[in-house]
Design a protein around this motif. Structure first.
Motif, short mmCIF file in Angstrom:
data_model
loop_
_atom_site.label_atom_id
_atom_site.label_comp_id
_atom_site.label_asym_id
_atom_site.label_seq_id
_atom_site.Cartn_x
_atom_site.Cartn_y
_atom_site.Cartn_z
N THR A 38 13.71 26.68 11.67
CA THR A 38 15.16 26.59 11.85
C THR A 38 15.78 25.49 11.00
O THR A 38 17.00 25.33 11.00
CB THR A 38 15.50 26.33 13.33
N GLY A 39 14.95 24.69 10.30
CA GLY A 39 15.47 23.66 9.41
C GLY A 39 15.39 22.24 9.92
O GLY A 39 15.86 21.31 9.24
N ASN A 40 14.81 22.02 11.11
CA ASN A 40 14.61 20.65 11.57
C ASN A 40 13.63 19.93 10.66
O ASN A 40 12.60 20.51 10.29
CB ASN A 40 14.09 20.64 13.02
N VAL A 41 13.93 18.68 10.32
CA VAL A 41 13.12 17.91 9.38
C VAL A 41 12.62 16.64 10.08
O VAL A 41 13.40 15.91 10.69
CB VAL A 41 13.92 17.52 8.12
N GLY A 42 11.31 16.40 9.98
CA GLY A 42 10.73 15.19 10.55
C GLY A 42 9.68 14.60 9.63
O GLY A 42 9.17 15.27 8.73
N MET A 43 9.38 13.32 9.85
CA MET A 43 8.36 12.63 9.06
C MET A 43 7.31 12.03 9.99
O MET A 43 7.64 11.41 10.99
CB MET A 43 8.98 11.49 8.23
N LEU A 44 6.04 12.22 9.62
CA LEU A 44 4.92 11.64 10.35
C LEU A 44 4.24 10.61 9.47
O LEU A 44 3.81 10.93 8.35
CB LEU A 44 3.93 12.72 10.76
N ASP A 45 4.17 9.36 9.93
CA ASP A 45 3.52 8.29 9.20
C ASP A 45 2.01 8.48 9.30
O ASP A 45 1.44 8.43 10.40
CB ASP A 45 3.93 6.94 9.80
N LEU A 46 1.34 8.71 8.18
CA LEU A 46 -0.09 8.96 8.21
C LEU A 46 -0.91 7.70 8.44
O LEU A 46 -2.10 7.78 8.74
CB LEU A 46 -0.53 9.61 6.89
N LEU A 47 -0.29 6.53 8.31
CA LEU A 47 -0.99 5.28 8.55
C LEU A 47 -0.82 4.82 9.99
O LEU A 47 -1.78 4.41 10.64
CB LEU A 47 -0.49 4.19 7.59
N GLY A 48 0.40 4.90 10.51
CA GLY A 48 0.67 4.37 11.85
C GLY A 48 0.92 5.42 12.90
O GLY A 48 1.08 5.09 14.08
N ASN A 49 0.98 6.71 12.50
CA ASN A 49 1.19 7.83 13.42
C ASN A 49 2.57 7.85 14.07
O ASN A 49 2.80 8.65 14.98
CB ASN A 49 0.12 7.86 14.52
N GLU A 94 0.84 -1.18 0.00
CA GLU A 94 0.00 0.00 0.00
C GLU A 94 0.88 1.24 0.00
O GLU A 94 2.05 1.19 0.39
CB GLU A 94 -0.93 0.01 1.21
N PRO A 95 0.35 2.39 -0.43
CA PRO A 95 1.16 3.61 -0.44
C PRO A 95 1.59 4.00 0.96
O PRO A 95 0.79 3.99 1.90
CB PRO A 95 0.22 4.66 -1.05
N GLN A 96 2.86 4.34 1.10
CA GLN A 96 3.45 4.67 2.40
C GLN A 96 3.33 6.18 2.64
O GLN A 96 4.31 6.91 2.60
CB GLN A 96 4.90 4.21 2.44
N LEU A 97 2.12 6.63 2.89
CA LEU A 97 1.85 8.07 2.99
C LEU A 97 2.44 8.66 4.26
O LEU A 97 2.19 8.18 5.36
CB LEU A 97 0.34 8.32 2.93
N HIS A 98 3.21 9.73 4.09
CA HIS A 98 3.84 10.45 5.20
C HIS A 98 3.69 11.94 5.00
O HIS A 98 3.49 12.41 3.87
CB HIS A 98 5.34 10.13 5.29
N LEU A 99 3.80 12.68 6.08
CA LEU A 99 3.96 14.12 6.02
C LEU A 99 5.38 14.46 6.44
O LEU A 99 5.82 14.08 7.53
CB LEU A 99 2.98 14.84 6.95
N VAL A 100 6.10 15.13 5.56
CA VAL A 100 7.42 15.66 5.92
C VAL A 100 7.22 17.10 6.38
O VAL A 100 6.62 17.92 5.65
CB VAL A 100 8.39 15.61 4.73
N ALA A 101 7.66 17.40 7.59
CA ALA A 101 7.55 18.75 8.14
C ALA A 101 8.94 19.35 8.32
O ALA A 101 9.88 18.65 8.74
CB ALA A 101 6.82 18.72 9.48
N VAL A 102 9.06 20.62 7.98
CA VAL A 102 10.31 21.36 8.18
C VAL A 102 9.96 22.62 8.95
O VAL A 102 9.07 23.38 8.56
CB VAL A 102 10.97 21.74 6.84
N ASP A 103 10.65 22.85 10.07
CA ASP A 103 10.34 24.04 10.86
C ASP A 103 11.20 25.22 10.42
O ASP A 103 12.01 25.11 9.49
CB ASP A 103 10.45 23.77 12.36
#
Length: 416
Positions: free
Chosen positions: A64-75, A53-62
């Motif tokens: 100051t440049g910090n980068v994180g990923m949130l898994d939209l399926l598993g949180n 299945e598609p591995q849907l994520h949200l990539v967030a950048v704040d």
């Protein structure tokens, strides 16, 4: 069970019915279970896992440049590292291209979809920060529909450098330029087409005036040009690439040595402003074009035609879902998300104000994105640290309010 997982699992039936066909892992990364990867023609990359299945994520950048990923399926969340403070971001559904003081810093989310026409393949690998492409000024970034083939275009306006990156190399963790061409400085575009790209050329006043196709070797192809006054705004669909012009758009179709550049003019009676920004569900033939505040242009690249969708209130963002119902998702200047039906022009739903007025009347608007996929829309509220997941098919219902640990000053939905 997570309702997003139920929806996302639907393409699994399509996949199995139709498909006959290195960096250290960041904190929080868990390798997924996989099937046997397909051949290179299906978007597979050595070391990646093909999943169901598609591995849907949200990539967030704040800020100051910090980068994180949130898994939209598993949180679950993954911290990817840090780039320099960004001024803008662009994504193709796998990579995030962040414009910073260093140039364009590239984030590989490690999740992507390969569109095979009548079915899809889904992949996951280790996310990583790939490095930086340098140039003069804040560039326009134009992506393509496939993250493991074709290219990504960057035009640096201050230096006039037109750069085409090789996506196959990016998928292996390498930044390789297919070409870097020096042109007169202007607000230009490099739009990937096949193995090469369409590049704008300026007039004597330094304004984009025409389009020229360049091969992967950086050579202009004779006979592959078109006039395009005040060219700005681009998008690539499964039909072809689009570049907005003052009098319509140019649609570029075909591959290899014979791309065709076709003008799609606005209707004769059109009085609305020209579209300067295009958004749509990834790869779909119909796209929404933002011009003036009084409505939205819809461009069908399949039918080579424009439709004007007037709106009673000013809009600042619009994206075409191009599903069976023809949903159009917009954001007004009061911070409300609206859903329209393309065929009738009728409003099918609206939210309460989700963004403060200050965000919509300042430079903060540049970081607000409205992204759509097959089932949901995502809107970030940068100052509130929230991302709204909106069910556009259910009268713009707020399905979830997400709170990434990395403040979502900029977001991108990846895995698409």
């Amino acid at each position: 069970m997570n309702p997003r997982r139920i929806v996302a699992a639907l393409p699994v039936l399509l996949l199995f019915a139709l498909s006959a066909c290195s960096n250290a892992a960041p904190s929080g990364y868990v390798p997924p279970s996989s099937t046997t990867p397909s051949g290179s023609g299906h978007g597979a990359v050595t070391g990646a896992s093909e999943v169901a299945e598609p591995q849907l994520h949200l990539v967030a950048v704040d800020g100051t440049g910090n980068v994180g990923m949130l898994d939209l399926l598993g949180n679950s969340e993954t911290k990817l590292g840090t780039v320099a403070p960004p001024s803008s971001t662009v994504s193709d559904g796998r990579y995030v291209f962040a414009t910073t003081s260093k140039g364009v810093e590239i984030v590989d989310s490690g999740v992507w979809t390969w569109d095979h026409g009548d079915h899809f393949h889904y992949y996951r690998s280790t996310p990583a920060l790939l490095g930086t492409v340098v140039g003069g000024g804040a560039p326009a970034v134009s992506t393509s529909t496939l993250s493991t083939a074709g290219g990504t275009g960057l035009f640096f306006p201050e230096s006039g450098e037109a750069v085409l990156l090789d996506n196959a190399s990016l998928s292996r963790g390498e930044i390789r330029e297919r070409f870097r061409i020096k042109l007169p400085p202007h607000r230009g575009l490099v739009v990937p087409v096949g193995d090469g790209a369409i590049v704008t050329t300026p007039d004597a006043e330094g304004k984009p005036a025409a389009l020229q196709y360049y091969t992967a070797e950086g050579k202009p192809l004779e006979g592959a040009q078109a006039d395009c006054s005040d060219g700005q705004g681009s998008i690539v669909t499964r039909i072809g690439a689009v570049v907005g012009c003052a009098d319509g758009a140019v649609l570029i179709t075909g591959q290899g040595d014979a791309p065709a550049l076709e003008k799609v003019p606005y209707p004769d009676a059109a009085s609305a402003m020209a579209a300067v920004k295009f958004d749509a569900r990834k790869g779909r033939p119909t796209v929404a074009g933002m011009g003036g505040p009084s409505g939205v242009w819809l461009l069908s690249t399949r039918q080579r035609s424009w439709t004007w969708l007037p709106t009673p209130i000013p809009m600042v963002r619009a994206s075409a879902v191009d599903d069976e119902q023809g949903h159009i998702v917009t954001l007004d200047d009061e911070g409300r998300v609206h859903v329209y039906i393309a065929k009738t022009g009728q409003e099918a739903g609206v939210t309460e104000p989700l963004l403060p007025k200050t965000t919509l009347t300042s430079s903060s608007l540049d970081s607000v994105s409205l992204t759509v996929d097959a089932q949901r829309a995502y809107l970030n509220a940068p100052t509130d640290g929230l991302v709204y997941e909106i069910d556009f098919a259910d009268r713009a219902r707020i399905a979830r309010t997400l709170t990434p640990s990395v403040q979502p000053v900029f977001i991108a939905e990846t895995g698409r």
